[in-house]
Design an enzyme around this catalytic site. Structure first.
Site, PDB file in Angstrom:
ATOM      1  N   GLN A 257      -0.738   4.750   1.001  1.00 45.26           N
ATOM      2  CA  GLN A 257      -1.005   4.907   2.536  1.00 45.26           C
ATOM      3  C   GLN A 257       0.149   5.537   3.081  1.00 45.26           C
ATOM      4  O   GLN A 257       0.766   6.525   3.901  1.00 45.26           O
ATOM      5  CB  GLN A 257      -0.566   3.880   2.357  1.00 45.26           C
ATOM      6  CG  GLN A 257      -1.420   4.221   4.305  1.00 45.26           C
ATOM      7  CD  GLN A 257      -2.555   4.624   4.308  1.00 45.26           C
ATOM      8  OE1 GLN A 257      -3.439   4.617   4.228  1.00 45.26           O
ATOM      9  NE2 GLN A 257      -2.636   5.783   5.459  1.00 45.26           N
TER      10      GLN A 257
ATOM     11  N   ASP B 112      -3.002  -1.686  12.110  1.00 45.93           N
ATOM     12  CA  ASP B 112      -4.044  -1.487  11.091  1.00 45.93           C
ATOM     13  C   ASP B 112      -4.705  -3.558  11.227  1.00 45.93           C
ATOM     14  O   ASP B 112      -4.686  -3.848  12.106  1.00 45.93           O
ATOM     15  CB  ASP B 112      -3.574  -1.908   9.754  1.00 45.93           C
ATOM     16  CG  ASP B 112      -4.270  -2.201   8.316  1.00 45.93           C
ATOM     17  OD1 ASP B 112      -5.163  -1.664   8.291  1.00 45.93           O
ATOM     18  OD2 ASP B 112      -3.313  -2.836   7.597  1.00 45.93           O
TER      19      ASP B 112
ATOM     20  N   HIS C 294       0.694  -1.574   0.086  1.00 49.22           N
ATOM     21  CA  HIS C 294       0.206  -0.145  -0.049  1.00 49.22           C
ATOM     22  C   HIS C 294       0.910   1.193  -0.715  1.00 49.22           C
ATOM     23  O   HIS C 294       1.270   2.176   0.951  1.00 49.22           O
ATOM     24  CB  HIS C 294      -1.097   0.232   1.056  1.00 49.22           C
ATOM     25  CG  HIS C 294      -1.816   0.896   1.236  1.00 49.22           C
ATOM     26  ND1 HIS C 294      -2.160   1.489   0.574  1.00 49.22           N
ATOM     27  CD2 HIS C 294      -2.864   0.916   1.975  1.00 49.22           C
ATOM     28  CE1 HIS C 294      -3.602   2.221   0.671  1.00 49.22           C
ATOM     29  NE2 HIS C 294      -4.513   2.069   1.211  1.00 49.22           N
TER      30      HIS C 294
ATOM     31  N   CYS D  94      -3.634   3.451   9.709  1.00 46.20           N
ATOM     32  CA  CYS D  94      -4.592   3.497   7.853  1.00 46.20           C
ATOM     33  C   CYS D  94      -5.585   4.037   7.897  1.00 46.20           C
ATOM     34  O   CYS D  94      -6.579   5.033   6.655  1.00 46.20           O
ATOM     35  CB  CYS D  94      -4.262   2.608   7.064  1.00 46.20           C
ATOM     36  SG  CYS D  94      -3.943   0.727   7.465  1.00 46.20           S
TER      37      CYS D  94
HETATM   38  N1   CP Z   1      -5.796   3.308   4.160  1.00 42.34           N
HETATM   39  C1   CP Z   1      -6.700   3.750   3.083  1.00 42.34           C
HETATM   40  O1   CP Z   1      -6.695   3.129   2.302  1.00 42.34           O
HETATM   41  O2   CP Z   1      -8.411   3.720   3.517  1.00 42.34           O
HETATM   42  P1   CP Z   1      -9.972   3.398   2.122  1.00 42.34           P
HETATM   43  O3   CP Z   1      -9.691   1.395   2.459  1.00 42.34           O
HETATM   44  O4   CP Z   1     -11.072   4.267   2.441  1.00 42.34           O
HETATM   45  O5   CP Z   1      -8.975   3.327   1.069  1.00 42.34           O
HETATM   46  N1  NVA Z   2      -4.519  -4.003   5.583  1.00 40.85           N
HETATM   47  C1  NVA Z   2      -5.961  -3.247   4.977  1.00 40.85           C
HETATM   48  C2  NVA Z   2      -5.579  -1.756   4.707  1.00 40.85           C
HETATM   49  C3  NVA Z   2      -6.991  -1.249   4.045  1.00 40.85           C
HETATM   50  C4  NVA Z   2      -6.721   0.037   3.701  1.00 40.85           C
HETATM   51  C5  NVA Z   2      -6.149  -4.089   4.177  1.00 40.85           C
HETATM   52  O1  NVA Z   2      -5.895  -4.341   3.503  1.00 40.85           O
HETATM   53  O2  NVA Z   2      -7.953  -4.363   4.340  1.00 40.85           O
END
Ligand code: CP
Ligand code: NVA
Length: 304
Positions: free
Chosen positions: A128, A221, A125, A262
């Site tokens: 982020q 997270d 990610h 996040c």
């Molecule tokens: N943190 C994040 O990526 O949030 P969303 O899943 O809402 O985009």
């Molecule tokens: N680790 C989480 C992050 C969400 C922004 C997911 O992948 O669902």
């Protein structure tokens, strides 16, 4: 260029993206750097922050966004990802994609012939984490030697944090239950980057209390991510609670430590209400910073 993971970025490039993000935070409107550019925003999975930040970022930079959710386009269903990418490459100047499998991003990048930005996948990610770095910096944290501790599941967010920390010379600690450690390739890449710069460290541990000691930044997270198909909450609840960020864990960190998440958060699981709503929590600044950081990412990919 593409931004699929952070490990292709040099330290100077990451610092420049953060600097640009700071600039965009202070100067939100009046930019035309994406004039006459169209950007496809593909979401195979739900999103609040990433979708809003990229959609607004593209438009506030003078570009045009095309939002496409799963089920609305033929991404790997009825048409190969390669063919969809070939077609998209004829229409748009870049693709921002949230996908279930990292391979989809690689295919979009290979066949699309336009830059591809990872808006979250099962492994990483990166966008982020660039916003998180802005949040650390604006809270007075120096990256070099910063103790960043991540608690919980070794997932896409932890994978990208390790890489960013390695690039910037941080001391990163990842505290997870055994068998839930971050991805091995990302660990290997982080260690290679640490060796390249001769600074920083990476520690994996299953002891959250020792991990929290003297932390500058505590990060967590969700315990079950969007791409986790086989995890059962009843099993997770037997293993993960000691990795929760709560007042007791926070008390072991430095007095001026900040707490990041996040989002979206499962309050009462990976983080308590007291902590996420407390003075040291910067999670809503962190969410806002997605907008500013995503502008800086868009600027970066069109300049390289
Ligand atoms: N943190 C994040 O990526 O949030 P969303 O899943 O809402 O985009
Ligand atoms: N680790 C989480 C992050 C969400 C922004 C997911 O992948 O669902």
């Amino acid at each position: 260029m593409d931004l699929l993971t952070l490990w292709n970025l040099e330290r100077e490039e990451v610092l420049k993206i953060i600097e640009d993000a700071e600039y965009f935070k202070k100067n939100r409107y009046g930019h035309e750097i994406l004039k006459n550019k169209s950007i496809a925003l593909i979401f195979e999975s739900p999103s609040t922050r990433t979708r809003m930040s990229f959609d607004l970022a593209v438009n506030e930079l003078g570009g045009h966004s095309l939002m496409m959710n799963e089920g609305e386009i033929h991404l790997g269903k009825k048409e190969s990802i390669a063919d969809t990418a070939r077609v998209m490459g004829r229409f748009v100047d870049a693709i921002v994609a949230r996908v279930k499998n990292h391979k989809t991003l690689e295919d979009l990048a290979e066949y699309g012939s336009v830059p591809v930005i990872n808006a979250l996948c099962d492994l990483a990610h990166p966008c982020q984490i660039l916003a998180d770095l802005l949040t650390m910096k604006e809270n007075g944290k120096n990256f070099k030697g910063l103790k960043l501790v991540y608690f919980g599941d070794g997932n896409n967010v932890s994978n990208s944090l390790m890489i960013a920390g390695a690039i910037l010379g941080m001391d990163v600690v990842i505290a997870t239950p055994r068998s839930y450690e971050p991805n091995g390739l990302f660990v290997k890449k982080a260690l290679e980057i640490i060796a390249k710069y001769g600074e920083g460290s990476l520690t994996l541990t299953d002891d959250p209390e020792i991990a929290a000691k003297d932390a500058d930044v505590l990060y967590t997270d969700v315990w079950i991510s969007m791409s986790d198909k086989n995890k059962q909450m009843d099993e997770i609840l037997k293993i993960f609670p000691k990795f929760q960020i709560n007042d007791e864990i926070l008390s072991k960190a430095k007095k001026d430590a900040i707490v990041l998440h996040c989002l979206p958060a499962n309050r009462g699981l990976e983080i308590t209400d007291e902590v996420i709503d407390g003075k040291q929590s910067k999670v809503f600044d962190q969410a806002e910073n997605r907008l500013h950081a995503q502008k800086a990412v868009l600027k970066y990919i069109f300049e390289h």
